[in-house]
Motif scaffolding. Structure first.
Motif, mmCIF file in Angstrom:
data_model
loop_
_atom_site.group_PDB
_atom_site.id
_atom_site.type_symbol
_atom_site.label_atom_id
_atom_site.label_comp_id
_atom_site.label_asym_id
_atom_site.label_seq_id
_atom_site.Cartn_x
_atom_site.Cartn_y
_atom_site.Cartn_z
ATOM 1 N N LEU A 92 0.621 -1.210 0.068
ATOM 2 C CA LEU A 92 0.195 0.062 0.186
ATOM 3 C C LEU A 92 0.815 1.233 0.028
ATOM 4 O O LEU A 92 0.636 2.206 -0.882
ATOM 5 C CB LEU A 92 -0.916 -0.040 1.100
ATOM 6 N N GLU A 93 1.942 1.123 0.802
ATOM 7 C CA GLU A 93 2.919 2.269 0.650
ATOM 8 C C GLU A 93 3.507 2.537 -0.637
ATOM 9 O O GLU A 93 3.599 3.600 -1.036
ATOM 10 C CB GLU A 93 3.968 2.379 1.888
ATOM 11 N N ASN A 94 3.913 1.467 -1.162
ATOM 12 C CA ASN A 94 4.474 1.388 -2.761
ATOM 13 C C ASN A 94 3.569 2.121 -3.414
ATOM 14 O O ASN A 94 4.110 2.817 -4.331
ATOM 15 C CB ASN A 94 5.065 0.237 -3.036
ATOM 16 N N LEU A 95 2.242 1.711 -3.528
ATOM 17 C CA LEU A 95 1.173 2.213 -4.368
ATOM 18 C C LEU A 95 1.184 3.914 -4.058
ATOM 19 O O LEU A 95 0.824 4.417 -5.160
ATOM 20 C CB LEU A 95 0.124 1.463 -4.150
ATOM 21 N N GLU A 96 1.254 4.272 -2.942
ATOM 22 C CA GLU A 96 0.964 5.501 -2.595
ATOM 23 C C GLU A 96 1.969 6.285 -3.194
ATOM 24 O O GLU A 96 2.004 7.496 -3.726
ATOM 25 C CB GLU A 96 0.754 5.741 -0.994
ATOM 26 N N ARG A 97 3.409 5.913 -3.131
ATOM 27 C CA ARG A 97 4.580 6.617 -3.651
ATOM 28 C C ARG A 97 4.104 6.432 -5.159
ATOM 29 O O ARG A 97 4.661 7.733 -5.889
ATOM 30 C CB ARG A 97 5.776 5.820 -3.276
ATOM 31 N N LEU A 98 3.877 5.336 -5.757
ATOM 32 C CA LEU A 98 4.027 5.511 -7.165
ATOM 33 C C LEU A 98 2.581 6.079 -7.842
ATOM 34 O O LEU A 98 2.440 6.502 -9.090
ATOM 35 C CB LEU A 98 3.633 4.039 -7.550
ATOM 36 N N ARG A 99 1.527 6.453 -7.094
ATOM 37 C CA ARG A 99 0.294 6.975 -7.582
ATOM 38 C C ARG A 99 0.749 8.374 -8.145
ATOM 39 O O ARG A 99 1.389 9.234 -7.463
ATOM 40 C CB ARG A 99 -0.507 7.511 -6.339
ATOM 41 N N PRO A 100 0.424 8.807 -9.566
ATOM 42 C CA PRO A 100 0.534 9.933 -9.907
ATOM 43 C C PRO A 100 -0.177 11.289 -9.334
ATOM 44 O O PRO A 100 -1.297 10.912 -8.532
ATOM 45 C CB PRO A 100 -0.187 9.989 -11.514
ATOM 46 N N ALA A 101 -0.148 12.407 -9.422
ATOM 47 C CA ALA A 101 -0.731 13.591 -8.959
ATOM 48 C C ALA A 101 -1.997 13.307 -9.174
ATOM 49 O O ALA A 101 -2.724 14.005 -8.260
ATOM 50 C CB ALA A 101 0.120 14.951 -9.134
ATOM 51 N N GLN A 102 -2.364 12.969 -10.226
ATOM 52 C CA GLN A 102 -3.855 12.918 -10.692
ATOM 53 C C GLN A 102 -4.429 11.761 -10.580
ATOM 54 O O GLN A 102 -5.469 11.526 -11.282
ATOM 55 C CB GLN A 102 -4.053 13.840 -11.955
ATOM 56 N N GLY A 103 -3.655 10.641 -9.942
ATOM 57 C CA GLY A 103 -4.381 9.335 -9.889
ATOM 58 C C GLY A 103 -5.798 9.406 -9.249
ATOM 59 O O GLY A 103 -5.763 9.792 -7.922
ATOM 60 N N GLY A 104 -6.743 8.516 -9.778
ATOM 61 C CA GLY A 104 -8.238 8.828 -9.385
ATOM 62 C C GLY A 104 -8.281 7.581 -8.753
ATOM 63 O O GLY A 104 -9.344 7.424 -7.756
ATOM 64 N N ALA A 105 -7.821 6.591 -8.617
ATOM 65 C CA ALA A 105 -8.265 5.132 -8.110
ATOM 66 C C ALA A 105 -7.915 5.100 -6.531
ATOM 67 O O ALA A 105 -7.086 5.906 -6.153
ATOM 68 C CB ALA A 105 -7.184 4.127 -8.598
ATOM 69 N N GLU A 106 -9.043 4.782 -5.758
ATOM 70 C CA GLU A 106 -9.038 4.652 -4.325
ATOM 71 C C GLU A 106 -8.050 3.691 -4.055
ATOM 72 O O GLU A 106 -7.930 2.298 -4.838
ATOM 73 C CB GLU A 106 -10.531 4.262 -4.068
ATOM 74 N N LEU A 107 -7.233 3.776 -2.968
ATOM 75 C CA LEU A 107 -6.328 2.527 -2.615
ATOM 76 C C LEU A 107 -6.605 2.118 -1.232
ATOM 77 O O LEU A 107 -7.207 2.929 -0.206
ATOM 78 C CB LEU A 107 -4.667 3.194 -2.327
ATOM 79 N N ARG A 108 -6.836 0.819 -1.011
ATOM 80 C CA ARG A 108 -7.287 0.241 0.199
ATOM 81 C C ARG A 108 -6.734 -1.014 0.526
ATOM 82 O O ARG A 108 -5.827 -2.006 -0.452
ATOM 83 C CB ARG A 108 -8.686 -0.190 -0.029
ATOM 84 N N LEU A 109 -6.457 -1.602 1.612
ATOM 85 C CA LEU A 109 -5.967 -2.901 1.992
ATOM 86 C C LEU A 109 -6.927 -3.852 1.900
ATOM 87 O O LEU A 109 -8.119 -3.740 2.062
ATOM 88 C CB LEU A 109 -5.480 -2.981 3.418
#
Length: 151
Positions: A92-109
């Motif tokens: 999840l932390e890796n995804l938060e770092r990879l997320r583009p500034a305008q990334g629209g997807a919700e991230l969850r565990l």
């Protein structure tokens, strides 16, 4: 248009392809239309099928993972999917770092959808060797996710 979900683990050979396979079957059983995929934050196994012991354990429960191939998360995934589900806090932390500034997807565990399980992550059976335990938690979380999506 079907709701779009991406499952993510480290190498995309055990947990996330299993979650993809389980959710495909369970969603079809409930008549829920979803677009489902899986990926890894790492690139070590790109193009490879899911890990053999994971495939065998899944097959005994009625899930065929044989056609899946590992891929790495891409920037466009944050726009293509509505929900990106990580198998553990590290991913999840890796995804938060990879997320583009305008990334629209919700991230969850994924364990967010398995209340009462006491789990904070889906254990990696590549290391634990507990393929059945991992699948049991994945099945529980998949049912919880479908319950949320069906509301």
């Amino acid at each position: 248009m079907a709701y779009r979900i991406l499952f993510v683990c480290l190498g995309n050979i055990c947990r996330s392809p299993s979650a993809e396979g389980v959710l495909r079957v369970r969603a079809a059983e409930r008549g829920v239309a979803l677009e489902i995929d899986s990926a890894g934050t790492g690139d070590w196994h790109v193009g490879e099928p899911p890990y053999g012991p994971m495939q065998r354990a899944a097959r005994t429960r009625g899930y065929d993972l044989s056609r899946l191939r590992a891929r790495q998360v891409a920037a466009e995934d944050f726009h293509r999917f509505d929900l990106i589900i990580a198998m553990d806090p590290s991913n999840l932390e890796n995804l938060e770092r990879l997320r583009p500034a305008q990334g629209g997807a919700e991230l969850r565990l994924f364990t967010d959808y398995a209340p009462g399980s006491g789990a904070t992550e889906v254990p990696d059976p590549y290391y634990t060797r507990d393929f059945d335990g991992t699948l049991e938690l994945i099945e529980r979380a998949a049912e919880g996710l479908l319950d949320v999506l069906s509301r």
